[in-house]
Design an enzyme around this catalytic site. Structure first.
Site, PDB file in Angstrom:
ATOM      1  N   HIS A 104       0.818  -1.211   0.000  1.00 30.13           N
ATOM      2  CA  HIS A 104       0.000   0.000   0.000  1.00 30.13           C
ATOM      3  C   HIS A 104       0.854   1.264   0.000  1.00 30.13           C
ATOM      4  CE1 HIS A 104      -3.765  -2.252   1.684  1.00 30.13           C
ATOM      5  NE2 HIS A 104      -3.480  -2.557   0.433  1.00 30.13           N
ATOM      6  N   ASP A 159      -7.883  -6.542  -2.743  1.00 28.45           N
ATOM      7  CA  ASP A 159      -6.988  -5.678  -1.974  1.00 28.45           C
ATOM      8  C   ASP A 159      -6.125  -4.858  -2.935  1.00 28.45           C
ATOM      9  OD1 ASP A 159      -5.127  -7.461  -3.000  1.00 28.45           O
ATOM     10  OD2 ASP A 159      -4.397  -8.174  -1.069  1.00 28.45           O
TER      11      ASP A 159
END
Length: 275
Positions: A104, A159
């Site tokens: 991320h 995700d």
């Protein structure tokens, strides 16, 4: 280390001991190669960390004006490494949490850095690999490439920013179709949906990526960065707020060296043409 083109080359082990990524910098451009071909460049914890570190290196380096991310071997990226995750047993959630913290951060760097980031999708982009392609500013694909979500097929949820980018790029209904059906779409269909900018034959692919990177690395990086930020923030703003942001960005750009050089060049070219 040096590559044959004279640019600097860093393997992932030179970036904190991680594995799975090769970073090459040359002539204002950086190439980040996902380098686990035996596993389809699947993202395990070391690769996620190395990808983040490679992007951090690009962001810190003032000479890097464009970045391309690609995969080594037949696939662009097979997504998360399910074998590595399953091997963790009861510790799998903690393992994935750490992996995603690095991934991320890498995706945030793509989003915020001024240098344009291009995904050169040379083969299947699945799961987090699809998410990575979505997060990049531009995506070019080999005509044989495939794009697939694949998460729910194995009982997992999406995700890697895919639930943020996909609905914005292709619309909610199509994003849900990909998430629920796990249907693989072709590069041509991905282009028609707006997921891919260009689809290229095997003969065209490498020369096109090289030409694109050359063009971007010679462009106005500061202006590129402002354009990225304006485009990416627009969905959160009212029309009035967005126009104010455009005004502020343009006035700031006019104070910079890039704009002064660009305007001088434009005026000189026009004057010569009119003479």
């Amino acid at each position: 280390m040096k590559n044959i083109a004279g640019g600097s080359l860093q393997r992932a082990e030179d970036m904190g001991g991680a594995e799975g990524v090769v970073l090459i910098k040359a002539k204002g451009a950086a190439t980040i190669t996902l380098d686990r071909p035996a596993s389809g460049n699947a993202i395990d914890l070391p690769l996620a960390r190395a990808l983040m570190q490679a992007l951090q290196s690009c962001e810190r380096d003032g000479d890097v004006r464009a970045v391309v991310i690609r995969g080594r071997g037949r696939l662009f990226c097979a997504g998360g490494d399910l074998v590595a995750i399953r091997e963790q047993g009861a510790d799998a959630p903690a393992y994935v949490k750490e992996l995603l913290s690095y991934l991320h951060e890498a995706l945030n760097l793509i989003d915020t850095m001024s240098a344009p980031v291009v995904a050169a999708v040379n083969g299947t982009a699945a799961g987090a690999g699809l998410a990575l392609a979505c997060a990049c500013d531009l995506t070019v694909a080999l005509d044989s490439a495939k794009f697939v979500m694949a998460y729910t097929k194995v009982g997992l949820t999406p995700d890697g920013s895919s639930t943020w980018f996909l609905p914005r790029i292709i619309g909610l209904k199509r994003a849900l179709e990909l998430a629920l059906s796990n249907r693989a779409i072709s590069a041509a269909e991905a282009r028609d949906w707006g997921l891919v900018n260009e689809v290229l034959s095997e003969r065209e692919f490498e020369p096109h990526v090289e030409a694109l990177m050359s063009r971007l690395s010679q462009g106005a990086t500061s202006a590129f960065g402002q354009a990225k930020r304006l485009m990416r923030s627009s969905h959160r703003e009212t029309l009035g707020a967005q126009m104010q942001a455009e005004s502020d960005a343009l006035c700031n750009a006019l104070r910079g060296a890039e704009a002064q050089s660009g305007l001088d060049g434009f005026v000189t070219t026009r004057r010569l043409r009119d003479e």
